[in-house]
Scaffold this motif. Structure first.
Motif, short mmCIF file in Angstrom:
data_model
loop_
_atom_site.label_atom_id
_atom_site.label_comp_id
_atom_site.label_asym_id
_atom_site.label_seq_id
_atom_site.Cartn_x
_atom_site.Cartn_y
_atom_site.Cartn_z
N ALA A 104 -2.47 -2.50 -2.31
CA ALA A 104 -3.90 -2.57 -1.99
C ALA A 104 -4.63 -1.30 -2.41
O ALA A 104 -5.37 -0.70 -1.63
CB ALA A 104 -4.11 -2.84 -0.49
N ASP A 105 -4.42 -0.88 -3.64
CA ASP A 105 -5.09 0.30 -4.22
C ASP A 105 -4.65 1.61 -3.58
O ASP A 105 -5.33 2.64 -3.74
CB ASP A 105 -6.62 0.16 -4.12
CG ASP A 105 -7.14 -1.02 -4.92
OD1 ASP A 105 -6.58 -1.31 -5.99
OD2 ASP A 105 -8.10 -1.66 -4.45
N HIS A 106 -3.55 1.60 -2.86
CA HIS A 106 -3.00 2.83 -2.28
C HIS A 106 -1.59 3.05 -2.83
O HIS A 106 -0.82 2.10 -2.96
CB HIS A 106 -2.92 2.74 -0.75
CG HIS A 106 -4.21 2.43 -0.08
ND1 HIS A 106 -5.22 3.35 0.06
CD2 HIS A 106 -4.66 1.28 0.49
CE1 HIS A 106 -6.25 2.79 0.69
NE2 HIS A 106 -5.94 1.55 0.97
N GLN A 107 -1.27 4.30 -3.12
CA GLN A 107 0.12 4.65 -3.43
C GLN A 107 0.73 5.27 -2.19
O GLN A 107 0.31 6.33 -1.73
CB GLN A 107 0.22 5.63 -4.60
CG GLN A 107 1.68 5.89 -5.00
CD GLN A 107 1.84 6.97 -6.05
OE1 GLN A 107 1.50 8.13 -5.82
NE2 GLN A 107 2.38 6.60 -7.21
N SER B 189 -5.62 10.32 0.51
CA SER B 189 -6.45 10.53 1.69
C SER B 189 -5.90 11.59 2.63
O SER B 189 -6.60 12.05 3.54
CB SER B 189 -6.61 9.22 2.46
OG SER B 189 -5.36 8.79 2.99
N PRO C 210 -2.59 -0.76 5.05
CA PRO C 210 -3.89 -0.79 4.36
C PRO C 210 -5.07 -0.86 5.33
O PRO C 210 -6.11 -0.24 5.08
CB PRO C 210 -3.81 -2.05 3.50
CG PRO C 210 -2.35 -2.27 3.29
CD PRO C 210 -1.70 -1.84 4.57
N ASN D 125 -10.72 5.80 5.77
CA ASN D 125 -11.58 6.13 4.63
C ASN D 125 -13.05 5.81 4.90
O ASN D 125 -13.95 6.52 4.44
CB ASN D 125 -11.11 5.38 3.39
CG ASN D 125 -9.80 5.96 2.84
OD1 ASN D 125 -9.44 7.10 3.12
ND2 ASN D 125 -9.06 5.16 2.09
N ASP E 149 -0.07 8.76 2.50
CA ASP E 149 -1.03 8.48 1.44
C ASP E 149 -1.58 9.80 0.93
O ASP E 149 -2.40 10.44 1.59
CB ASP E 149 -2.15 7.58 1.97
CG ASP E 149 -3.20 7.28 0.92
OD1 ASP E 149 -2.84 7.15 -0.26
OD2 ASP E 149 -4.39 7.18 1.28
N HIS F 154 1.46 -4.65 3.90
CA HIS F 154 0.31 -5.35 3.34
C HIS F 154 -0.80 -5.60 4.36
O HIS F 154 -1.89 -6.01 3.98
CB HIS F 154 0.74 -6.67 2.70
CG HIS F 154 1.52 -6.50 1.43
ND1 HIS F 154 0.92 -6.41 0.20
CD2 HIS F 154 2.85 -6.36 1.22
CE1 HIS F 154 1.84 -6.25 -0.73
NE2 HIS F 154 3.02 -6.21 -0.13
N ASN G 249 -7.91 1.99 5.21
CA ASN G 249 -9.29 1.60 4.91
C ASN G 249 -10.23 2.02 6.03
O ASN G 249 -11.35 2.49 5.77
CB ASN G 249 -9.37 0.09 4.69
CG ASN G 249 -8.66 -0.35 3.41
OD1 ASN G 249 -8.47 0.46 2.50
ND2 ASN G 249 -8.29 -1.62 3.34
N ASN H 181 2.94 0.72 -4.44
CA ASN H 181 1.54 0.57 -4.80
C ASN H 181 1.02 -0.69 -4.12
O ASN H 181 1.32 -1.81 -4.52
CB ASN H 181 1.39 0.47 -6.32
CG ASN H 181 1.87 1.74 -7.01
OD1 ASN H 181 1.51 2.84 -6.62
ND2 ASN H 181 2.70 1.59 -8.03
#
Length: 431
Positions: A372-375, A393, A421, A428, A390, A417, A425, A370
């Motif tokens: 930065a808000d992603h699993q 997404s 991410p 997205n 991910d 990290h 990002n 888990n």
């Protein structure tokens, strides 16, 4: 057009298909040529040589050729999926380093020593690059990404009713009675919850006896370990925690898992890679699985595959284990169980050194992180080889690299990290 499956026959206790994975020795011509560049079988895997050797690693050892099949033959061959072309400009994405923000491609190429990357979202190829004289057909040593592949064929065996993860290892491998795995279940081995006591060199998760037994970068293994890895495993005798208590990453666990799979199925691990993955997913290139001199596949770190094919495997997993034709390859329940985790693997992770990396767990030779808000469901190799998936997404990021040091916080920080991410990002934001 799909064709009928190959028939199987029994030979010397192992089921061998009509097109079994081809076993071969070292490429002596290549090894001799490498020596002219001051690279030998003894140091081919050193940090200094990794950029030159990782795209050719299998040539320095014994190996199996893993065939995707021959079109026009009687095999069940799936044509690789043709992707739409998207656009993800790494030059427009930045990440931080000690001097401030820098372009992501600079961070990948010059700081992480990345060699290749493929980014997929559904049926769209958003980005691919090949550095270090590589191209889409180039193979690359994937190190411990291999562990996840060994787990996949194990779980296929579970779905077929051939393997029970709840049973003890010695139910399948009685020769390991009295070893460190005497009381271990197959599941505990697959989750790395065995707490083996092994004298490992710095920045390694194996000892020299294991690699010697595999003739990985020595020429003494044939005499010292005539049966290869099978002669080494019984030598591991002790654990330092109750079985199942703590997550402690050790490559020998995966070598045991590979042997369990072979015992449970009656087939060679390399043949299972070929028949159940390479010829079922729709992959583009043949691969190689490195092996010891006795024919024992390197279940923990021997896969040499193309980066785009790694991404295709990741896409299959995000597609609930189905290939792009909708055919089930890997059990959906297995993927769901990994993403959900359980109390045992969560508790074991918290006692490990990797808990400082991220909240998550290690389960069945995969990491779930888990970040930065992603699993992120991740297959990870120690020199920057990664397949990051991910589910939210539908993005797959496959990387091959040659980071010059293993098991370092800086590499883990940079990949999980920063790079992953940043890419997620950016994707997205395009959606």
């Amino acid at each position: 057009m799909k064709k009928t499956l190959l028939a199987f026959s029994l030979c010397m206790g192992l089921a061998v298909s009509a097109e079994a994975a081809e076993f071969q020795g070292r490429d002596e011509v290549f090894v001799e040529a490498a020596q002219q560049h001051a690279i030998s079988i003894y140091d081919w895997d050193s940090a200094e040589n990794s950029a030159s050797t990782f795209p050719h690693a299998y040539k320095f050892t014994h190996s199996y050729r893993i065939s995707r099949g021959l079109l026009g033959s009687d095999q069940d061959v799936i044509v690789p999926e043709q992707f739409k072309r998207g656009q993800l400009d790494l030059a427009s994405i930045s990440t931080s380093d000690i001097e401030g923000d820098i372009p992501l491609y600079v961070f990948l190429r010059d700081r992480l020593k990345n060699h290749a990357m493929v980014v997929l979202k559904g049926d769209t190829l958003l980005h691919e690059h090949y550095w270090n004289n590589m191209n889409p057909q180039s193979l690359h040593l994937d190190m411990s990404v291999t562990k996840s592949f060994t787990s996949l064929v194990a779980q296929i065996a579970v779905a077929q009713g051939k393997l029970d993860m709840r049973k003890r290892v010695i139910d399948y491998l009685p020769e390991l009675k009295g070893s460190a795995w005497h009381t271990a279940t197959v599941q505990q081995v697959s989750d790395m919850r065995t707490s083996l006591i092994i004298d490992t060199p710095p920045h390694a998760s194996w000892d020299d006896r294991m690699t010697t037994s595999q003739s990985y970068n020595t020429d003494t293994g044939v005499a010292d370990y005539p049966k290869g890895i099978s002669d080494y495993l019984p030598l591991v005798k002790n654990v330092n925690h109750p079985m199942g208590h703590k997550y402690d990453y050790q490559c020998a666990n995966t070598e045991v898992l590979g042997k369990v799979v072979e015992s449970a199925t009656g087939e060679k691990l390399a043949d299972l890679y070929e028949q159940q993955l390479w010829q079922k997913v729709g992959l583009e290139n043949d691969a190689y699985l490195m092996a010891d001199h006795a024919g024992g596949a390197m279940a923990s770190g021997g896969l040499n595959a193309s980066t785009r094919d790694l991404a295709r495997i990741g896409k299959m997993l995000l597609n609930d284990g189905k290939n792009y034709l909708g055919e089930q390859v890997v059990p959906k329940a297995f993927i769901d169980q990994m993403l959900a985790g359980n109390d045992q693997v969560r508790a074991a992770w918290k006692l490990s050194k990797e808990a400082a990396l991220a909240d998550g767990w290690y389960i069945d030779q995969f990491r779930v992180l888990n970040v930065a808000d992603h699993q992120i469901l991740a297959m990870v190799g120690i020199h920057g080889q990664v397949v990051a998936m991910d589910k939210a997404s539908g993005v797959v990021i496959a990387m091959n690299g040659g980071y010059p040091q293993t098991e370092t916080p800086r590499m883990a920080l940079g990949i999980f990290h920063k790079v992953i991410p940043a890419i997620l990002n950016a994707v997205n934001q395009q959606s």
